[in-house]
Write a protein that holds these residues in place. Structure first.
Motif, mmCIF file in Angstrom:
data_model
loop_
_atom_site.group_PDB
_atom_site.id
_atom_site.type_symbol
_atom_site.label_atom_id
_atom_site.label_comp_id
_atom_site.label_asym_id
_atom_site.label_seq_id
_atom_site.Cartn_x
_atom_site.Cartn_y
_atom_site.Cartn_z
ATOM 1 N N LEU A 10 0.824 -1.201 0.000
ATOM 2 C CA LEU A 10 0.000 0.000 0.000
ATOM 3 C C LEU A 10 0.857 1.249 0.000
ATOM 4 O O LEU A 10 0.575 2.221 -0.722
ATOM 5 C CB LEU A 10 -0.925 -0.016 1.221
ATOM 6 N N THR A 11 1.926 1.244 0.780
ATOM 7 C CA THR A 11 2.829 2.393 0.837
ATOM 8 C C THR A 11 3.489 2.642 -0.503
ATOM 9 O O THR A 11 3.717 3.790 -0.896
ATOM 10 C CB THR A 11 3.893 2.174 1.918
ATOM 11 N N ALA A 12 3.791 1.559 -1.230
ATOM 12 C CA ALA A 12 4.484 1.688 -2.509
ATOM 13 C C ALA A 12 3.640 2.379 -3.570
ATOM 14 O O ALA A 12 4.175 2.844 -4.589
ATOM 15 C CB ALA A 12 4.915 0.307 -3.004
ATOM 16 N N VAL A 13 2.329 2.474 -3.349
ATOM 17 C CA VAL A 13 1.458 3.154 -4.312
ATOM 18 C C VAL A 13 1.551 4.671 -4.168
ATOM 19 O O VAL A 13 1.150 5.423 -5.054
ATOM 20 C CB VAL A 13 0.002 2.674 -4.128
ATOM 21 N N LEU A 14 2.110 5.155 -3.037
ATOM 22 C CA LEU A 14 2.207 6.584 -2.765
ATOM 23 C C LEU A 14 3.556 7.139 -3.202
ATOM 24 O O LEU A 14 4.568 6.435 -3.178
ATOM 25 C CB LEU A 14 2.040 6.845 -1.262
ATOM 26 N N THR A 15 3.566 8.422 -3.568
ATOM 27 C CA THR A 15 4.843 9.084 -3.807
ATOM 28 C C THR A 15 5.536 9.325 -2.459
ATOM 29 O O THR A 15 4.907 9.263 -1.406
ATOM 30 C CB THR A 15 4.660 10.432 -4.518
ATOM 31 N N GLU A 16 6.816 9.610 -2.510
ATOM 32 C CA GLU A 16 7.571 9.844 -1.275
ATOM 33 C C GLU A 16 6.998 11.006 -0.467
ATOM 34 O O GLU A 16 7.056 11.009 0.768
ATOM 35 C CB GLU A 16 9.038 10.119 -1.600
ATOM 36 N N THR A 17 6.477 11.995 -1.168
ATOM 37 C CA THR A 17 5.965 13.195 -0.487
ATOM 38 C C THR A 17 4.449 13.307 -0.613
ATOM 39 O O THR A 17 3.901 14.408 -0.616
ATOM 40 C CB THR A 17 6.623 14.458 -1.063
ATOM 41 N N GLY A 25 3.947 12.304 3.163
ATOM 42 C CA GLY A 25 4.985 11.305 2.964
ATOM 43 C C GLY A 25 4.544 9.883 3.278
ATOM 44 O O GLY A 25 3.518 9.643 3.912
ATOM 45 N N ARG A 26 5.331 8.942 2.822
ATOM 46 C CA ARG A 26 5.009 7.525 2.989
ATOM 47 C C ARG A 26 5.130 7.056 4.432
ATOM 48 O O ARG A 26 4.523 6.066 4.819
ATOM 49 C CB ARG A 26 5.962 6.682 2.128
ATOM 50 N N ARG A 27 5.907 7.757 5.230
ATOM 51 C CA ARG A 27 6.230 7.258 6.559
ATOM 52 C C ARG A 27 5.407 7.929 7.659
ATOM 53 O O ARG A 27 5.793 7.940 8.813
ATOM 54 C CB ARG A 27 7.728 7.452 6.830
ATOM 55 N N GLY A 28 4.253 8.456 7.303
ATOM 56 C CA GLY A 28 3.438 9.164 8.285
ATOM 57 C C GLY A 28 2.533 8.293 9.121
ATOM 58 O O GLY A 28 1.845 8.781 9.999
ATOM 59 N N GLY A 29 2.507 6.982 8.856
ATOM 60 C CA GLY A 29 1.693 6.083 9.659
ATOM 61 C C GLY A 29 0.303 5.841 9.124
ATOM 62 O O GLY A 29 -0.458 5.055 9.704
ATOM 63 N N TRP A 30 -0.041 6.476 7.996
ATOM 64 C CA TRP A 30 -1.395 6.313 7.463
ATOM 65 C C TRP A 30 -1.667 4.872 7.058
ATOM 66 O O TRP A 30 -2.718 4.306 7.408
ATOM 67 C CB TRP A 30 -1.597 7.241 6.266
ATOM 68 N N ALA A 31 -0.757 4.249 6.327
ATOM 69 C CA ALA A 31 -0.999 2.887 5.853
ATOM 70 C C ALA A 31 -1.132 1.916 7.015
ATOM 71 O O ALA A 31 -2.043 1.084 7.056
ATOM 72 C CB ALA A 31 0.121 2.452 4.910
ATOM 73 N N THR A 45 -1.141 13.432 22.637
ATOM 74 C CA THR A 45 0.146 13.075 22.025
ATOM 75 C C THR A 45 0.498 13.956 20.843
ATOM 76 O O THR A 45 1.585 13.844 20.292
ATOM 77 C CB THR A 45 0.109 11.615 21.550
ATOM 78 N N THR A 46 -0.413 14.827 20.441
ATOM 79 C CA THR A 46 -0.270 15.669 19.237
ATOM 80 C C THR A 46 0.173 14.840 18.040
ATOM 81 O O THR A 46 1.058 15.229 17.277
ATOM 82 C CB THR A 46 0.704 16.859 19.455
ATOM 83 N N THR A 47 -0.465 13.670 17.866
ATOM 84 C CA THR A 47 -0.155 12.826 16.725
ATOM 85 C C THR A 47 -0.961 13.266 15.517
ATOM 86 O O THR A 47 -1.798 14.165 15.592
ATOM 87 C CB THR A 47 -0.477 11.361 17.032
ATOM 88 N N LEU A 48 -0.735 12.571 14.394
ATOM 89 C CA LEU A 48 -1.516 12.828 13.202
ATOM 90 C C LEU A 48 -2.967 12.405 13.443
ATOM 91 O O LEU A 48 -3.267 11.711 14.410
ATOM 92 C CB LEU A 48 -0.918 12.062 12.017
ATOM 93 N N PRO A 49 -3.894 12.793 12.557
ATOM 94 C CA PRO A 49 -5.313 12.546 12.803
ATOM 95 C C PRO A 49 -5.668 11.091 13.088
ATOM 96 O O PRO A 49 -6.573 10.809 13.856
ATOM 97 C CB PRO A 49 -5.990 13.022 11.524
ATOM 98 N N TRP A 50 -4.991 10.152 12.433
ATOM 99 C CA TRP A 50 -5.346 8.747 12.619
ATOM 100 C C TRP A 50 -4.736 8.160 13.885
ATOM 101 O O TRP A 50 -5.228 7.221 14.431
ATOM 102 C CB TRP A 50 -4.928 7.929 11.404
ATOM 103 N N GLY A 51 -3.636 8.722 14.360
ATOM 104 C CA GLY A 51 -3.004 8.282 15.594
ATOM 105 C C GLY A 51 -2.806 6.774 15.635
ATOM 106 O O GLY A 51 -2.653 6.127 14.610
ATOM 107 N N SER A 52 -2.827 6.214 16.807
ATOM 108 C CA SER A 52 -2.644 4.776 16.938
ATOM 109 C C SER A 52 -3.942 4.017 16.687
ATOM 110 O O SER A 52 -3.933 2.803 16.505
ATOM 111 C CB SER A 52 -2.155 4.429 18.355
ATOM 112 N N GLU A 53 -5.052 4.744 16.669
ATOM 113 C CA GLU A 53 -6.336 4.079 16.510
ATOM 114 C C GLU A 53 -6.751 3.960 15.055
ATOM 115 O O GLU A 53 -7.663 3.236 14.710
ATOM 116 C CB GLU A 53 -7.424 4.854 17.277
#
Length: 327
Positions: free
Chosen positions: A203-210, A223-229, A314-322
């Motif tokens: 899934l991550t590979a379908v996204l551009t780096e940014t 970016g790919r490393r934001g935890g969304w996938a 935690t001021t995480t991204l919208p999806w956080g750990s959940e």
């Protein structure tokens, strides 16, 4: 920027979501107004988000009371702000159309496309006239309130209403096709297949780096490393592609086959360069589901309380750990 730390971020985020909760009763009518102005679901949601953000800043730095307060009446302020921003955008568009273009002009669209796009309406009735008619005949604003919204006089409003009604009587309020650059159906299919695999790497590979990952109203990442996938693949969610007003979009459905999110993709070099989730835009999701004949369910205008508390802490991204759209 080094002075903006987690404490500041938490305070601002807390204030923002409290503000969204306070204005929730006004969101549906504001969205309906913006949709009637723009006649495009994406433009309407963008306009709503811009107005909410501007209102947050205005209330944060302005006096709520007194005869000169621009936000003393929140409903009037939000509608007035939407009106100003839309009219200003129409004026900019008109100026751009008036400028000479270097490339050869594009061929004229078919008559049906021109009609759906509402070009004939704007040629006859000014944006002010259109706004005046909608504010008066649909949302029952007074002449004085409309005059304030349009920065004119009551006499000017009456003239605008006369012009606008005459023009609108000849124009069908038909939906117009999306004019935004969507991803190719092939890329959408690749994205859906990768998501269905529940394989984070694929899934991550379908996204551009940014890749820009946006969740209107609640934030986003990049970016790919934001935890969304990682956050997304664990949900009991199934996806399918659909064509909405000529654009291929992705429908996110819950285990009961109810639509709770519509995602739009933009493409660069065969990959997803922008991913926009509308899971916390229930008015937009409901409108799209209605046109497509799909049952919808609302997640509300932001995350569930327990997720929101952890996200703020935690001021995480919208999806956080959940995860995005967690219930």
């Amino acid at each position: 920027m080094d002075d903006i730390d987690d404490t500041t971020a938490r305070a601002l985020r807390t204030a923002w979501f409290r503000y969204l909760d306070t204005l929730e009763p006004l969101r549906a009518p504001l969205h309906a107004y913006c949709l009637r102005l723009t006649r495009d679901i994406w433009d309407a949601e963008d306009l709503v988000q811009d107005v909410l953000l501007k209102g947050f800043g205005m209330i944060g730095r302005g006096d709520l009371h007194g005869p000169g307060s621009p936000v003393a009446n929140p409903r009037a302020y939000l509608f007035r702000c939407a009106t100003h921003q839309w009219i200003d955008a129409q004026r900019r568009l008109a100026r751009q159309r008036a400028l000479p273009a270097d490339p050869p002009p594009a061929p004229a669209p078919p008559p049906e496309t021109a009609r759906l796009g509402g070009e004939a309406l704007f040629a006859v009735a000014s944006p002010q006239a259109r706004a005046a008619v909608i504010l008066k005949d649909v949302f029952d604003f007074t002449l004085e309130e409309i005059a304030d919204a349009l920065r004119t006089t009551v006499g000017g409003v009456k003239s605008a209403l006369r012009r606008g009604r005459e023009a609108l009587a000849e124009q069908a309020m038909t939906p117009q096709p999306s004019g935004r650059p969507g991803a190719s159906p092939e890329l959408v299919d690749r994205f859906v297949d990768a998501f269905r695999s529940r394989d984070v790497a694929r899934l991550t590979a379908v996204l551009t780096e940014t890749c820009s990952i946006e969740v209107p109203g609640v934030g986003g990442g990049r970016g790919r490393r934001g935890g969304w996938a990682e956050a997304s693949v664990g949900h009991e969610t199934h996806l399918r592609a659909a064509v909405y007003r000529g654009e291929t979009v992705i429908l996110f459905l819950d285990p009961e086959d109810r639509l709770y999110d519509v995602a739009r993709l933009e493409e660069a070099d065969g990959l997803v360069s922008r991913l926009i989730h509308h899971c916390f835009c229930p008015d937009t999701v409901q409108a799209i589901g209605g046109e497509l004949g799909v049952e919808t369910v609302s997640l509300g205008y932001h995350q569930q309380p327990e997720t929101l508390v952890r996200m703020i802490a935690t001021t995480t991204l919208p999806w956080g750990s959940e995860g995005l759209g967690a219930e």
